[in-house]
Design an enzyme around this catalytic site. Structure first.
Site, PDB file in Angstrom:
ATOM      1  N   HIS A  60      32.754  37.065  44.245  1.00  0.00           N
ATOM      2  CA  HIS A  60      31.554  36.209  43.985  1.00  0.00           C
ATOM      3  C   HIS A  60      30.264  37.181  43.421  1.00  0.00           C
ATOM      4  CE1 HIS A  60      28.764  33.056  44.539  1.00  0.00           C
ATOM      5  NE2 HIS A  60      29.608  31.983  44.770  1.00  0.00           N
TER       6      HIS A  60
ATOM      7  N   ASP B 233      37.140  28.803  46.852  1.00  0.00           N
ATOM      8  CA  ASP B 233      38.163  28.193  46.113  1.00  0.00           C
ATOM      9  C   ASP B 233      39.644  28.792  46.674  1.00  0.00           C
ATOM     10  OD1 ASP B 233      36.858  26.606  44.305  1.00  0.00           O
ATOM     11  OD2 ASP B 233      36.256  28.463  43.208  1.00  0.00           O
TER      12      ASP B 233
HETATM   13  N1  ACO Z   1      40.348  40.183  41.087  1.00  0.00           N
HETATM   14  C1  ACO Z   1      40.256  41.468  40.758  1.00  0.00           C
HETATM   15  N2  ACO Z   1      38.998  42.163  40.354  1.00  0.00           N
HETATM   16  C2  ACO Z   1      38.169  41.738  40.538  1.00  0.00           C
HETATM   17  C3  ACO Z   1      38.010  39.908  40.672  1.00  0.00           C
HETATM   18  C4  ACO Z   1      39.185  39.398  41.064  1.00  0.00           C
HETATM   19  N3  ACO Z   1      39.081  38.177  41.636  1.00  0.00           N
HETATM   20  N4  ACO Z   1      36.598  39.610  40.715  1.00  0.00           N
HETATM   21  C5  ACO Z   1      35.857  40.904  40.345  1.00  0.00           C
HETATM   22  N5  ACO Z   1      36.885  42.028  40.259  1.00  0.00           N
HETATM   23  C6  ACO Z   1      36.460  43.320  39.901  1.00  0.00           C
HETATM   24  C7  ACO Z   1      35.782  43.385  38.553  1.00  0.00           C
HETATM   25  O1  ACO Z   1      36.869  43.650  37.480  1.00  0.00           O
HETATM   26  C8  ACO Z   1      34.821  44.560  38.389  1.00  0.00           C
HETATM   27  O2  ACO Z   1      35.638  45.824  38.470  1.00  0.00           O
HETATM   28  P1  ACO Z   1      35.062  47.276  37.821  1.00  0.00           P
HETATM   29  O3  ACO Z   1      33.634  47.270  38.702  1.00  0.00           O
HETATM   30  O4  ACO Z   1      36.222  48.113  38.011  1.00  0.00           O
HETATM   31  O5  ACO Z   1      34.680  46.773  36.404  1.00  0.00           O
HETATM   32  C9  ACO Z   1      34.219  44.350  39.867  1.00  0.00           C
HETATM   33  O6  ACO Z   1      35.290  43.813  40.855  1.00  0.00           O
HETATM   34  C10 ACO Z   1      33.155  43.507  39.802  1.00  0.00           C
HETATM   35  O7  ACO Z   1      33.170  42.324  39.346  1.00  0.00           O
HETATM   36  P2  ACO Z   1      32.431  41.434  38.431  1.00  0.00           P
HETATM   37  O8  ACO Z   1      32.987  41.394  37.031  1.00  0.00           O
HETATM   38  O9  ACO Z   1      31.000  42.291  38.215  1.00  0.00           O
HETATM   39  O10 ACO Z   1      31.692  40.214  39.062  1.00  0.00           O
HETATM   40  P3  ACO Z   1      30.995  39.117  38.700  1.00  0.00           P
HETATM   41  O11 ACO Z   1      29.964  38.900  39.378  1.00  0.00           O
HETATM   42  O12 ACO Z   1      30.538  39.389  37.220  1.00  0.00           O
HETATM   43  O13 ACO Z   1      32.234  37.869  38.736  1.00  0.00           O
HETATM   44  C11 ACO Z   1      33.459  36.269  39.591  1.00  0.00           C
HETATM   45  C12 ACO Z   1      32.199  37.098  39.701  1.00  0.00           C
HETATM   46  C13 ACO Z   1      33.597  35.508  38.309  1.00  0.00           C
HETATM   47  C14 ACO Z   1      33.590  35.356  40.664  1.00  0.00           C
HETATM   48  C15 ACO Z   1      34.661  37.178  39.768  1.00  0.00           C
HETATM   49  O14 ACO Z   1      34.710  37.815  40.891  1.00  0.00           O
HETATM   50  C16 ACO Z   1      36.062  36.593  39.391  1.00  0.00           C
HETATM   51  O15 ACO Z   1      36.446  36.308  38.151  1.00  0.00           O
HETATM   52  N6  ACO Z   1      36.753  36.162  40.605  1.00  0.00           N
HETATM   53  C17 ACO Z   1      37.842  35.314  40.272  1.00  0.00           C
HETATM   54  C18 ACO Z   1      37.562  33.891  39.644  1.00  0.00           C
HETATM   55  C19 ACO Z   1      37.056  33.093  40.780  1.00  0.00           C
HETATM   56  O16 ACO Z   1      37.690  33.035  41.743  1.00  0.00           O
HETATM   57  N7  ACO Z   1      35.979  32.175  40.547  1.00  0.00           N
HETATM   58  C20 ACO Z   1      35.331  31.256  41.447  1.00  0.00           C
HETATM   59  C21 ACO Z   1      33.974  31.897  41.841  1.00  0.00           C
HETATM   60  S1  ACO Z   1      33.277  30.957  43.034  1.00  0.00           S
HETATM   61  C22 ACO Z   1      32.826  29.596  42.558  1.00  0.00           C
HETATM   62  O17 ACO Z   1      32.368  29.338  41.232  1.00  0.00           O
HETATM   63  C23 ACO Z   1      32.782  28.362  43.150  1.00  0.00           C
END
Ligand code: ACO
Length: 429
Positions: free
Chosen positions: A306, A363
């Site tokens: 998140h 979710d």
């Molecule tokens: N699985 C694996 N790796 C992940 C995940 C995940 N679910 N989420 C983040 N990471 C990793 C990223 O690849 C990144 O790795 P790095 O530092 O090696 O490059 C690191 O963790 C940081 O993640 P960010 O991309 O900076 O996180 P951001 O804040 O941009 O994105 C998001 C948040 C979109 C929710 C992301 O965690 C994600 O895509 N999660 C899966 C989708 C999801 O569950 N979305 C629902 C969100 S809640 C909502 O909207 C109600």
């Protein structure tokens, strides 16, 4: 004395006001920085940008705290209904008896769709995605309530808010019925908000759907837990549209489009698809966890991570418990719940997820409850949008009430070609 931050650029020092929120959050106000220095700030994805001041929802992502108008989500989840919570979010206080009655009556009075709006559903192909229908029909609603599109006094806002909040579930249920080739079921005024929605979704013209209180409560709770979440992608979109003084229906239709995406509200569908794939492939989750850590695999552990929470999402905790309770009451086992728990356990002990502070979000378990209720997967994100409506309405109101509010208009750093000149087609190579 007002606090200031000092920023030095090319030997010149600029004083920038510090703004503090009621929970001690601090920001540097850079709104005049460009005027003073020629510089803007660059924050791709807005991860470090406060786009507004808001009095609706407070989140402390480090501690896993979520409060609507100051009240912890845990208390509301235990004691309040979605409609009561919607009132709280929109009007800023819990309603007394008379206020709640008036609000509920308004929702009931506005539950029907204009019969002509109903005909618009006929124009969509049978397999149209319900989110596309929802967005289009919310926008189309503004054509049927033109009296409400003028200046926004309190009475007009009350009616707009009630219309949107009430009709969104009718539109959502009609969209579902249309997608399945089923006859539409009209709302029944005797039913409360969530029961009425389930009735419109699942009753047949010859037989009413049996409303089990546990199921009604579980869906009501899902709506409540989604009701607002400060400046997320869809709410920021709603505010962006509202800042141009577009009407509430147009602004909310934009919110639906934003929440549709798989990185936002669409993640609840993706979680179930992920769990189904894992189940079908006979994986206990460990192969998937390995893939999710490998960027080249293109996979992510959906329902994890998140932008704001660097801790367990408090909504996920409540939903996980509700999931266990509901399946127990319904005497159902769901292999996907077992897989989800295994994935969670593995991730919470894995250094990749620990170091990045990735925890289950709202979710991760909500889809399993919705499956148990009988909500089809393509409607999951629609449930999220219905739930989020109070938050969008309240944020819209904040924009409309804003003293001297300006249109939202971020700047950019241009990285394209420098000056070029037009060449006729024969001169181009
Ligand atoms: N699985 C694996 N790796 C992940 C995940 C995940 N679910 N989420 C983040 N990471 C990793 C990223 O690849 C990144 O790795 P790095 O530092 O090696 O490059 C690191 O963790 C940081 O993640 P960010 O991309 O900076 O996180 P951001 O804040 O941009 O994105 C998001 C948040 C979109 C929710 C992301 O965690 C994600 O895509 N999660 C899966 C989708 C999801 O569950 N979305 C629902 C969100 S809640 C909502 O909207 C109600």
């Amino acid at each position: 004395m007002n606090k200031v931050a000092k920023l030095e650029i090319e030997g010149k020092v600029y004083e920038l006001p510090i703004v503090e929120g009621s929970e001690g959050e601090k920001a540097v106000d850079i709104s005049h920085l460009r005027q003073q220095s020629g510089y803007i700030t660059l924050d791709d994805g807005y991860g470090n940008t406060g786009s507004c001041k808001s009095a609706i929802t407070f989140i402390d992502g480090e501690k896993g705290i979520l409060r609507y108008r100051g009240i912890p989500i845990e208390e509301l989840a235990e004691k309040a209904s979605f409609v009561e919570t919607a009132y709280l979010i929109i009007y800023g206080k819990l309603p007394d008896h008379a206020e709640l009655q008036r609000f509920s009556d308004l929702l009931t009075q506005n539950e029907m769709l204009h019969e002509d709006l109903k005909f618009h559903f006929e124009g969509f192909p049978p397999n149209a995605h319900p989110m596309a229908i929802l967005s289009a029909m919310i926008n189309a609603s503004s054509c049927f309530h033109q009296r409400l599109l003028g200046p926004l006094d309190d009475e007009t806002f009350e009616l707009q808010a009630a219309r949107l909040l009430s009709k969104v579930r009718t539109i959502a249920a009609f969209a579902y019925r249309k997608s399945r080739g089923l006859p539409t079921i009209y709302p029944k005024p005797v039913y409360k908000y969530t029961a009425n929605f389930l009735h419109m979704m699942f009753s047949q013209p010859f037989q009413d759907y049996e409303l089990k209180p546990e199921i009604v409560r579980a869906l009501d709770l899902i709506f409540l837990l989604h009701a607002d979440h400060e400046q997320n992608c869809s709410t920021a979109t709603v505010r962006m549209i509202a800042s141009s003084k577009a009407n509430l229906f147009a602004s909310a239709a934009g919110g639906v489009c934003a929440i549709w995406g798989p990185l936002h509200g669409g993640a609840n569908m993706e979680v179930i698809q992920m769990l189904e794939d894992i189940h079908r492939e006979g994986d206990d989750g460990s192969r998937f966890i390995t893939a999710a850590k490998d960027k080249a695999s293109g996979k992510k552990l959906m329902g994890f991570g998140h932008r704001v929470y660097r801790h367990y999402d408090p909504r996920a905790k409540i939903i996980k418990k509700q999931c266990d309770d509901l399946l127990a009451v319904l005497k159902r086992a769901d292999p996907l719940l077992d897989i989800a728990k295994k994935l969670e356990d593995a991730a919470l002990h894995d250094s990749y997820f620990i170091e990045r502070k990735l925890y289950p979000n709202v979710d991760f378990y909500s889809g399993i409850i919705m499956r148990a209720i009988g909500i089809p997967i393509e409607m999951f994100t629609v449930m999220f949008a219905i739930g989020r409506m109070p938050g969008w309405i309240a944020n819209y109101k904040e924009i409309m009430d804003g003293q001297g509010a300006r249109i939202y208009r971020p700047r950019q750093i241009y990285t394209g070609p420098t000056l070029q000149h037009y060449r006729t087609i024969s001169e181009r190579r």
